[in-house]
Design a protein around this motif. Structure first.
Motif, PDB file in Angstrom:
ATOM      1  N   THR A 307      47.104  42.292  37.027  1.00  0.00           N
ATOM      2  CA  THR A 307      47.427  41.052  37.928  1.00  0.00           C
ATOM      3  C   THR A 307      48.790  40.608  38.074  1.00  0.00           C
ATOM      4  O   THR A 307      49.538  40.899  36.992  1.00  0.00           O
ATOM      5  CB  THR A 307      46.576  39.730  37.764  1.00  0.00           C
ATOM      6  OG1 THR A 307      47.032  39.347  36.409  1.00  0.00           O
ATOM      7  CG2 THR A 307      45.029  40.017  37.566  1.00  0.00           C
ATOM      8  N   LYS A 345      42.166  42.022  45.085  1.00  0.00           N
ATOM      9  CA  LYS A 345      41.557  40.497  45.149  1.00  0.00           C
ATOM     10  C   LYS A 345      42.678  39.509  45.054  1.00  0.00           C
ATOM     11  O   LYS A 345      43.776  39.764  44.556  1.00  0.00           O
ATOM     12  CB  LYS A 345      40.780  40.255  43.656  1.00  0.00           C
ATOM     13  CG  LYS A 345      39.510  41.275  43.463  1.00  0.00           C
ATOM     14  CD  LYS A 345      38.088  40.776  43.934  1.00  0.00           C
ATOM     15  CE  LYS A 345      37.193  41.655  43.686  1.00  0.00           C
ATOM     16  NZ  LYS A 345      37.103  43.222  43.999  1.00  0.00           N
ATOM     17  N   LYS A 355      47.450  34.862  43.070  1.00  0.00           N
ATOM     18  CA  LYS A 355      47.287  35.754  41.986  1.00  0.00           C
ATOM     19  C   LYS A 355      46.636  37.024  42.821  1.00  0.00           C
ATOM     20  O   LYS A 355      45.571  36.874  43.282  1.00  0.00           O
ATOM     21  CB  LYS A 355      46.359  35.301  40.811  1.00  0.00           C
ATOM     22  CG  LYS A 355      46.341  36.236  39.658  1.00  0.00           C
ATOM     23  CD  LYS A 355      45.513  36.196  39.014  1.00  0.00           C
ATOM     24  CE  LYS A 355      45.545  35.114  37.629  1.00  0.00           C
ATOM     25  NZ  LYS A 355      44.811  34.779  36.644  1.00  0.00           N
ATOM     26  N   SER A 357      45.086  40.629  42.310  1.00  0.00           N
ATOM     27  CA  SER A 357      44.756  41.885  41.342  1.00  0.00           C
ATOM     28  C   SER A 357      44.745  42.962  41.914  1.00  0.00           C
ATOM     29  O   SER A 357      44.163  43.271  43.145  1.00  0.00           O
ATOM     30  CB  SER A 357      43.546  41.264  40.704  1.00  0.00           C
ATOM     31  OG  SER A 357      43.537  39.871  40.319  1.00  0.00           O
ATOM     32  N   ILE A 386      43.948  42.741  32.978  1.00  0.00           N
ATOM     33  CA  ILE A 386      42.796  41.709  33.042  1.00  0.00           C
ATOM     34  C   ILE A 386      41.973  41.871  31.871  1.00  0.00           C
ATOM     35  O   ILE A 386      41.604  43.196  31.575  1.00  0.00           O
ATOM     36  CB  ILE A 386      41.749  41.874  34.437  1.00  0.00           C
ATOM     37  CG1 ILE A 386      42.761  41.666  35.532  1.00  0.00           C
ATOM     38  CG2 ILE A 386      40.488  41.268  34.382  1.00  0.00           C
ATOM     39  CD1 ILE A 386      42.230  42.302  36.775  1.00  0.00           C
TER      40      ILE A 386
END
Length: 603
Positions: A307, A345, A355, A357, A386
């Motif tokens: 991320t 994501k 954020k 990812s 992550i």
């Protein structure tokens, strides 16, 4: 019923997939004599063209005799592995490309494992046999070993082999044969790849495996029809992955031929087409018959492992170079990306902070590079892996790392990787003074390693890695061993002051560069950060000194690309990205703020 074959082209990065597809398009007569097309025609996006890599899977179709062959060109880079997995579900046969010198690489293992698990029949193409260092026989043995290790069935082990030099449009079935054209590839595809299963008379079932977006018609779902027939204007039922059923209508039906997309009226089982008209369509959804909707198995999309935080640029030079600088614009652009990119994501984490990812640094830097070309201005934080909790144990992603290094330099690389918690699995001589060493290493430890690796191997080393699995957390890992040179003031840099600073480390800026307080202008040769003044001019006096006319010689500065800078930064630093510049800065710009913050940090 038309005669169709559906194949995917899979391989490690840079083994020649897109060049092979070029040759297939060329030699099938798909391009008319009047049509102009570029080299690596399937790489349509600017970054793909510049870097020579495929980022998004793309499909094309060619006619060969009375057959239609749908070909999907897939990415070879580990960060885009999720694309490959989805594509493999849509095809009936696979062309596995392997470089005649490099042989089996991490991504080859990854894609072959997925292919075998789905029960697909492979055709192995040993590419680049025209290289002086090519060893096709060794590579064929490696492929047999790989298939055996991966638990291939007898039928999968009995694969046809084609030897090719895709760039020259040459292929043959045996190394002893004279050079021929791609006819043997077309014939092998038609003989070895099974016809698509499914019946045009059954109720409609099609599955979406890639998304596209068009400003006029909205979301487009590129799909394989498994059963039934579909017509433009048909009412359909969209079966979502969570079981929800959504009514829809096909406003456009799009077919493929060469590099062109054209509107068609009808398509039937076995074909690959694109649908428009359904705004809620997602990867893995089933387009089904409205009267008797039967959903296909949902697709597994690989989880992100990394991320970063995209945020509004708040540096003293904010807004001077970019057109889109507000949090609303940033949010809109990131949400638009999530529309078509299922491997990423997005999460809002604060005022103007998002954020993102993804599967790896390359995937994130490609997004950032596209955004800066669209006149966006923003900041990015250091990538973080992550961490997941599996059965009460804290776990992190591990990677399978393969490096090719000159034999005399392998010791220093192994030592450096040892400090980063890497575990060596094998070491093989590759000939020509090179060794191939394989490791299993925490993904965290690879952040910032590439630059150091290239320095250690004098630019000759090659490293490749692919995601392995989540394993228990392995403790702290050594990161950057040098501090930063930080500007203490704002202004334009001068040669006189840079000449004095360059003995302290490596500079990232040249003369007449706009800097501000807290901006990082270089790497310190020691482990601590050092605050310097890069805009101080020479004090003038009316006494002439003996060295007055000596020319100031500056060492060329290190040009920090987006990837290099993102790997270099630490947790207390940010990357400022604008259409014209990439600057590195501290999160807290003034020295007082940094001291105050460091006192609050737990020791």
């Amino acid at each position: 019923m038309q005669k169709i074959r559906n194949i995917a082209v899979i391989a490690h990065v840079d083994h020649g997939k897109t060049t092979l597809v070029d040759g297939l398009l060329e030699q099938s007569g798909t391009f008319g004599s009047h049509e102009q097309h570029d080299e690596r025609a399937m790489d349509s996006n600017d970054i793909e063209k510049e870097r020579g890599i495929t980022i998004l899977s793309k499909n094309t179709a060619i006619r060969y005799g009375d057959h239609k062959i749908n070909i999907i060109d897939t990415p070879g880079h580990a960060d885009f592995g999720g694309e490959v997995e989805r594509v493999l579900k849509m095809v009936d046969g696979v062309l596995v490309l392997v470089d005649a010198y490099e042989g089996v690489m991490p991504q080859t293992k990854f894609v072959v494992k997925k292919m075998l698990a789905l029960g697909k029949k492979p055709i192995v193409v040993i590419n680049k046999i025209d290289k002086p260092s090519a060893e096709p026989d060794r590579v064929v043995d490696e492929m047999f070993d790989l298939f055996a290790d991966m638990g291939a069935t007898d039928e999968q082990q009995d694969f046809p082999i084609i030897y090719a030099a895709a760039r020259d449009g040459m292929a043959k079935l045996d190394m002893a044969d004279p050079d021929g054209d791609f006819k043997c590839i077309f014939d092998t595809i038609i003989e070895s790849v099974p016809e698509p299963e499914g019946d045009a008379g059954n109720p409609l079932q099609a599955q979406v495996f890639t998304l596209d977006y068009d400003n006029y018609v909205g979301k487009i779902g590129i799909s394989r029809i498994f059963n039934g027939t579909v017509n433009k204007g048909d009412n359909i039922m969209l079966a979502k992955a969570d079981g929800e059923m959504v009514k829809g209508k096909i406003s456009k039906l799009i077919g493929f031929h060469g590099l062109n997309r054209m509107e068609i009226e009808q398509a039937e089982a076995g074909d690959i087409v694109a649908f428009a008209g359904m705004e809620t369509v997602d990867v893995g959804d089933t387009v089904a018959d409205p009267v008797n909707p039967v959903a296909l198995d949902p697709m597994h999309v690989e989880e992100p492992t990394l991320t970063v935080v995209f945020a509004v640029n708040d540096s003293p030079l904010a807004g001077k170079e970019g057109k889109h600088v507000t949090s609303n614009k940033l949010r809109e652009r990131l949400e638009f990306e999530m529309n078509t990119n299922v491997a990423m994501k997005l999460e809002v984490v604060g005022e103007g902070k998002f954020k993102v990812s993804g599967r790896g640094e390359l995937q994130i830097t490609v997004l950032a590079e596209n955004m800066r070309r669209e006149d966006f201005e923003f900041s990015i934080s250091r990538p973080e892996v992550i961490v997941k909790e599996i059965e009460g144990v804290k776990c992190e992603p591990f990677e399978h790392l393969v490096i090719d290094v000159p034999e005399d330099l392998s010791g220093s690389v192994i030592e450096r990787l040892g400090k980063r918690k890497a575990e060596m699995k094998s070491m093989l001589p590759m000939g020509q003074g090179f060794q191939r060493i394989e490791f299993e290493i925490p993904a965290r430890a690879l952040i910032g390693f590439r630059g150091q690796f290239l320095t250690d191997t004098k630019g000759e080393g090659v490293m490749n890695h692919s995601f392995l699995e989540f394993r228990p957390f392995s403790g702290s890992v050594e990161s950057r061993s040098y501090g930063a040179l930080i500007s203490m003031t704002a202004g334009s840099t001068l040669a006189f002051s840079l000449f004095g600073i360059q003995d302290r480390g490596v500079l990232f800026v040249g003369v007449q560069t706009e800097v501000y307080e807290g901006m990082i202008i270089g790497e310190h040769s020691r482990t601590n950060d050092l605050v310097v003044n890069p805009i101080k001019g020479k004090a003038q006096s009316n006494v002439r000194s003996s060295g007055a006319d000596e020319a100031i010689k500056l060492v060329p500065f290190r040009n920090m690309s987006l990837e290099r800078a993102l790997e270099w930064i630490e947790d207390d630093e940010l990357l400022e990205v604008t259409p014209k510049s990439i600057r590195i800065r501290k999160k807290f710009l003034t020295e007082n703020e940094r001291k105050r913050h460091s006192r609050k940090q737990p020791k």
